[in-house]
Design a protein around this motif. Structure first.
Motif, PDB file in Angstrom:
ATOM      1  N   TRP A  50       0.761  -1.180  -0.025  1.00 36.30           N
ATOM      2  CA  TRP A  50       0.146  -0.232  -0.062  1.00 36.30           C
ATOM      3  C   TRP A  50       0.880   1.228   0.028  1.00 36.30           C
ATOM      4  O   TRP A  50       0.747   2.182  -0.715  1.00 36.30           O
ATOM      5  CB  TRP A  50      -0.921  -0.144   1.340  1.00 36.30           C
ATOM      6  CG  TRP A  50      -1.962   1.179   1.404  1.00 36.30           C
ATOM      7  CD1 TRP A  50      -1.414   2.257   2.219  1.00 36.30           C
ATOM      8  CD2 TRP A  50      -3.018   1.521   0.729  1.00 36.30           C
ATOM      9  NE1 TRP A  50      -2.518   3.139   2.133  1.00 36.30           N
ATOM     10  CE2 TRP A  50      -3.427   2.735   1.361  1.00 36.30           C
ATOM     11  CE3 TRP A  50      -3.889   0.827  -0.272  1.00 36.30           C
ATOM     12  CZ2 TRP A  50      -4.638   3.407   0.948  1.00 36.30           C
ATOM     13  CZ3 TRP A  50      -4.973   1.582  -0.737  1.00 36.30           C
ATOM     14  CH2 TRP A  50      -5.419   2.719  -0.146  1.00 36.30           C
ATOM     15  N   TYR A  51       1.897   1.434   0.852  1.00 29.67           N
ATOM     16  CA  TYR A  51       2.682   2.437   1.006  1.00 29.67           C
ATOM     17  C   TYR A  51       3.878   2.536  -0.166  1.00 29.67           C
ATOM     18  O   TYR A  51       4.202   3.684  -0.567  1.00 29.67           O
ATOM     19  CB  TYR A  51       3.437   2.458   2.373  1.00 29.67           C
ATOM     20  CG  TYR A  51       2.717   2.298   3.386  1.00 29.67           C
ATOM     21  CD1 TYR A  51       1.839   3.431   3.959  1.00 29.67           C
ATOM     22  CD2 TYR A  51       2.449   1.057   4.063  1.00 29.67           C
ATOM     23  CE1 TYR A  51       0.901   3.496   4.910  1.00 29.67           C
ATOM     24  CE2 TYR A  51       1.213   1.219   5.310  1.00 29.67           C
ATOM     25  CZ  TYR A  51       0.574   2.134   5.611  1.00 29.67           C
ATOM     26  OH  TYR A  51      -0.263   2.130   6.507  1.00 29.67           O
ATOM     27  N   SER A  52       3.991   1.571  -0.941  1.00 27.07           N
ATOM     28  CA  SER A  52       5.005   1.681  -2.177  1.00 27.07           C
ATOM     29  C   SER A  52       3.859   2.098  -3.287  1.00 27.07           C
ATOM     30  O   SER A  52       4.634   2.287  -4.568  1.00 27.07           O
ATOM     31  CB  SER A  52       5.834   0.498  -2.411  1.00 27.07           C
ATOM     32  OG  SER A  52       5.026  -0.735  -2.471  1.00 27.07           O
ATOM     33  N   ALA A  53       2.613   1.794  -3.292  1.00 32.28           N
ATOM     34  CA  ALA A  53       1.921   2.147  -4.536  1.00 32.28           C
ATOM     35  C   ALA A  53       1.868   3.534  -4.857  1.00 32.28           C
ATOM     36  O   ALA A  53       1.818   4.451  -4.202  1.00 32.28           O
ATOM     37  CB  ALA A  53       0.631   1.475  -4.297  1.00 32.28           C
ATOM     38  N   PRO A  54       1.622   3.722  -5.921  1.00 31.08           N
ATOM     39  CA  PRO A  54       1.616   5.093  -6.802  1.00 31.08           C
ATOM     40  C   PRO A  54       0.266   5.770  -6.337  1.00 31.08           C
ATOM     41  O   PRO A  54      -0.639   4.995  -6.085  1.00 31.08           O
ATOM     42  CB  PRO A  54       1.856   5.088  -8.049  1.00 31.08           C
ATOM     43  CG  PRO A  54       1.377   3.636  -8.466  1.00 31.08           C
ATOM     44  CD  PRO A  54       1.821   2.823  -7.340  1.00 31.08           C
ATOM     45  N   ILE A  55      -0.060   7.199  -6.266  1.00 32.44           N
ATOM     46  CA  ILE A  55      -1.188   7.758  -5.760  1.00 32.44           C
ATOM     47  C   ILE A  55      -2.282   7.163  -7.202  1.00 32.44           C
ATOM     48  O   ILE A  55      -3.523   7.208  -6.646  1.00 32.44           O
ATOM     49  CB  ILE A  55      -1.041   9.269  -5.842  1.00 32.44           C
ATOM     50  CG1 ILE A  55      -2.305   9.788  -5.104  1.00 32.44           C
ATOM     51  CG2 ILE A  55      -0.797   9.830  -6.969  1.00 32.44           C
ATOM     52  CD1 ILE A  55      -2.763   9.255  -3.973  1.00 32.44           C
ATOM     53  N   GLU A  56      -1.833   7.031  -8.237  1.00 30.21           N
ATOM     54  CA  GLU A  56      -2.862   6.492  -9.057  1.00 30.21           C
ATOM     55  C   GLU A  56      -3.752   5.474  -8.725  1.00 30.21           C
ATOM     56  O   GLU A  56      -4.776   5.276  -8.904  1.00 30.21           O
ATOM     57  CB  GLU A  56      -2.420   6.706 -10.574  1.00 30.21           C
ATOM     58  CG  GLU A  56      -1.768   7.937 -11.123  1.00 30.21           C
ATOM     59  CD  GLU A  56      -0.657   8.408 -10.276  1.00 30.21           C
ATOM     60  OE1 GLU A  56      -0.227   9.691 -10.831  1.00 30.21           O
ATOM     61  OE2 GLU A  56       0.065   7.743  -9.959  1.00 30.21           O
TER      62      GLU A  56
END
Length: 444
Positions: free
Chosen positions: A178-184
Motif C-alpha cells: 500500500w505504501y509503495s503504490a503510486p497515488i494513481e
C-alpha cells in the motif's frame, strides 16, 4: 589424421548427456552452452546467455521472426551478442529454463511479475499462463502490484484480483505494498464501490499513505489530493465529521470543511466541494440482500391512484449497521407493463427535518418484465429508535393494490426489527417490499 581430429571433437562433448529424456537433455544444452548458435547480453551487467535459435523460434513467433528473418539479429554469428538490457538476468534465465526444460517452479511473486511481462512481450503463452496463475494466488498483502500488472495488460484474471481487494482491503491498507503504490493506484482503489471497510478507515489509510510519502517540498494534501476527492464524506454523519475535524487534521481547506458540513446538514441543496464525489452509497454492504415482504390485502382489489401521495411510517429498533437501498412497487410490476408512469419516492426520518435521506423518481413507460425494485441513488443507514417515513407520489394515474401489515407486524433479521406502531388501518398502498443490506464492519 583428419579422422582422428573429428573423433577427438566428438569425445570432447560426450558429457553433454543423452539420458533418453529429450526435455532434460535439451535443458542441459542450455545450462552448459553446448552447440549454441546465438548469444544474449542481458541486463545492465550484460550477463551472457548462450541459446539455440531453433528452440527459441519454436517457442515464440517473435523470436522466430527476430532470429530467422531479415533483422540484424538473424545475421549475427553465435558470439555477437543480442542486447536485452531492459530484462533482468534472473527473468531471462527462468524463461529459458521454462522454454528448454519445462521448468515451472515459481516461488517469488516479484520474479513472477517480471516473467509475466517478459512472456507478454515475447508471446510465450505457456509461460504467461504459468506466471499469471502464480500471481493470482498471491497473499492479499501482495495484491497491489498484481492488480497493476493485470490492469496494464487487461488480463482476464483482473476481476478475481478486484474481488480480493474488495474483501481484504483492511489487510491491504496496512501492507508494505500500500505504501509503495503510486497515488494513481490508490485513487483507483478508492473509486471502487465495494470495499469491506468503513469510509473512515479508508480516509485514515489514505492520510497515512500521504504522511509516509511526504517530503519538505510537498504537503500531505498535495500528495493525496487526487485520491482524497474519492473519499465519500457524505457517508459520515454530521457528528462523526465534526469529531474527526476536532481530533485530527482532515487535510481540507476551511472552505471545503464548511461545504461538507452544509451538505451533511442539507443534502444536495448545498453541493460538495468542487471535484469531490457526491456519492452516498456504502461500500461495505454484505453481498446478500434481504427483503421485508408484505402480504396483499385479502380482497385482492385493484386501486386506481390519481394525483396522490401515500405515506408509510416505519419504526426501527435494535438496528445496527442496516441500510435501506430501495422499495419494490406493485405499480411498476409486470402486471402494469406498458403504462405511462410518473412516480417519485423519498425517505425522511424523525432524526432530521432538514433534508430527505433519499429520493428517486421514475418517469416514462413501464417496461419491466418482472417486479423490480426502485433503488435509491443514496443509501439510508438505519438508526435505532428512529421513525422513517417513505412517501410515494404519483403524478399520473396508475394501478396498485393494498398491502396489509397485519394486527401487529414485525419483520426481523438478526437484531434488526421493523415495527409499524402508527398505522391506523394496518394497510398501505403500492409498496410490496423493502430492500435491505447490512454493513460488514471490520474486526477490531
Amino acid at each position: 589424421m583428419g579422422d582422428q581430429v573429428v573423433m577427438d571433437r566428438i569425445a570432447d562433448t560426450t558429457d553433454w548427456q543423452r539420458t533418453g529424456d529429450i526435455v532434460q537433455d535439451q535443458l542441459y544444452l542450455y545450462t552448459h552452452g553446448y552447440f549454441y548458435d546465438c548469444s544474449f547480453a542481458v541486463g545492465i551487467e550484460k550477463k551472457i546467455f548462450k541459446c539455440h535459435k531453433v528452440v527459441l523460434a519454436r517457442a515464440s513467433n517473435i523470436f522466430a521472426v527476430m532470429l530467422t528473418g531479415h533483422f540484424n539479429e538473424a545475421s549475427k554469428n553465435k558470439d555477437d551478442t543480442i542486447n536485452f538490457s531492459d530484462t533482468l538476468p534472473e527473468t531471462f534465465d527462468f524463461a529459458m529454463r521454462h522454454i528448454y526444460g519445462n521448468v515451472n517452479q515459481l516461488e517469488d511473486l516479484q520474479l513472477a511479475i517480471k516473467v509475466y511481462r517478459f512472456a507478454h512481450v515475447w508471446q510465450l503463452e505457456k509461460l504467461l499462463k504459468l506466471a499469471a496463475d502464480f500471481m493470482a494466488k498471491c497473499e492479499p498483502r501482495e495484491v497491489i502490484p498484481v492488480y497493476e500488472c493485470f490492469k496494464m495488460y487487461r488480463d482476464d484474471r483482473l476481476d478475481s484480483v478486484l474481488s480480493v481487494i474488495s474483501k481484504e482491503i483492511e489487510v491491504i491498507c496496512s501492507s508494505p505494498a500500500w505504501y509503495s503504490a503510486p497515488i494513481e493506484t490508490i485513487a483507483e482503489i478508492l473509486q471502487m464501490d465495494h470495499l469491506m471497510t468503513t469510509e473512515e478507515n479508508l480516509f485514515d489509510a489514505l492520510v497515512l499513505w500521504g504522511t509516509t510519502q511526504a517530503i519538505e517540498e510537498q504537503s500531505v494534501r498535495e500528495l493525496i489530493d487526487k485520491a482524497l476527492r474519492f473519499i465519500r464524506f457524505r457517508n459520515f454523519d454530521f457528528y462523526q465529521f465534526s469529531s474527526m475535524n476536532l481530533h485530527g487534521d482532515l487535510f481540507l481547506t476551511d472552505k471545503e470543511k464548511v461545504q461538507i458540513f452544509m451538505n451533511l446538514a442539507m443534502g444536495n441543496k448545498c453541493p460538495m466541494p468542487f471535484g469531490f464525489t457526491d456519492k452516498l452509497k456504502f461500500r461495505n454492504l454484505h453481498p446478500k440482500k434481504f427483503t421485508a415482504k408484505f402480504n396483499e390485502h385479502g380482497d385482492d382489489s385493484v386501486i386506481q391512484l390519481e394525483q396522490i401521495s401515500k405515506t408509510d411510517v416505519y419504526f426501527v429498533t435494535e438496528s445496527e449497521g442496516f441500510v435501506l437501498t430501495g422499495v419494490r412497487l406493485f405499480s411498476m410490476n409486470r402486471d402494469n407493463s406498458a403504462q405511462e408512469l410518473d412516480i417519485s419516492c423519498q425517505v425522511t426520518s424523525s432524526a432530521t427535518s432538514l433534508k430527505p435521506l433519499a429520493f428517486v423518481e421514475f418517469k416514462g413507460l413501464n417496461e419491466s418484465k418482472y417486479e423490480d425494485f426502485l433503488l435509491f441513488p443514496e443509501h439510508v443507514l438505519l438508526k435505532e429508535n428512529v421513525l422513517y417515513t417513505i412517501t410515494v407520489s404519483y403524478a399520473k394515474p396508475c394501478r396498485t393494490r393494498k398491502f396489509e401489515y397485519g394486527s401487529s407486524l414485525k419483520w426481523h433479521h438478526g437484531d434488526l426489527v421493523w415495527s409499524f406502531p402508527y398505522s391506523d388501518n394496518n394497510y398501505h398502498y403500492d409498496i410490496c417490499s423493502l430492500s435491505l443490506r447490512y454493513l460488514v464492519m471490520p474486526e477490531n
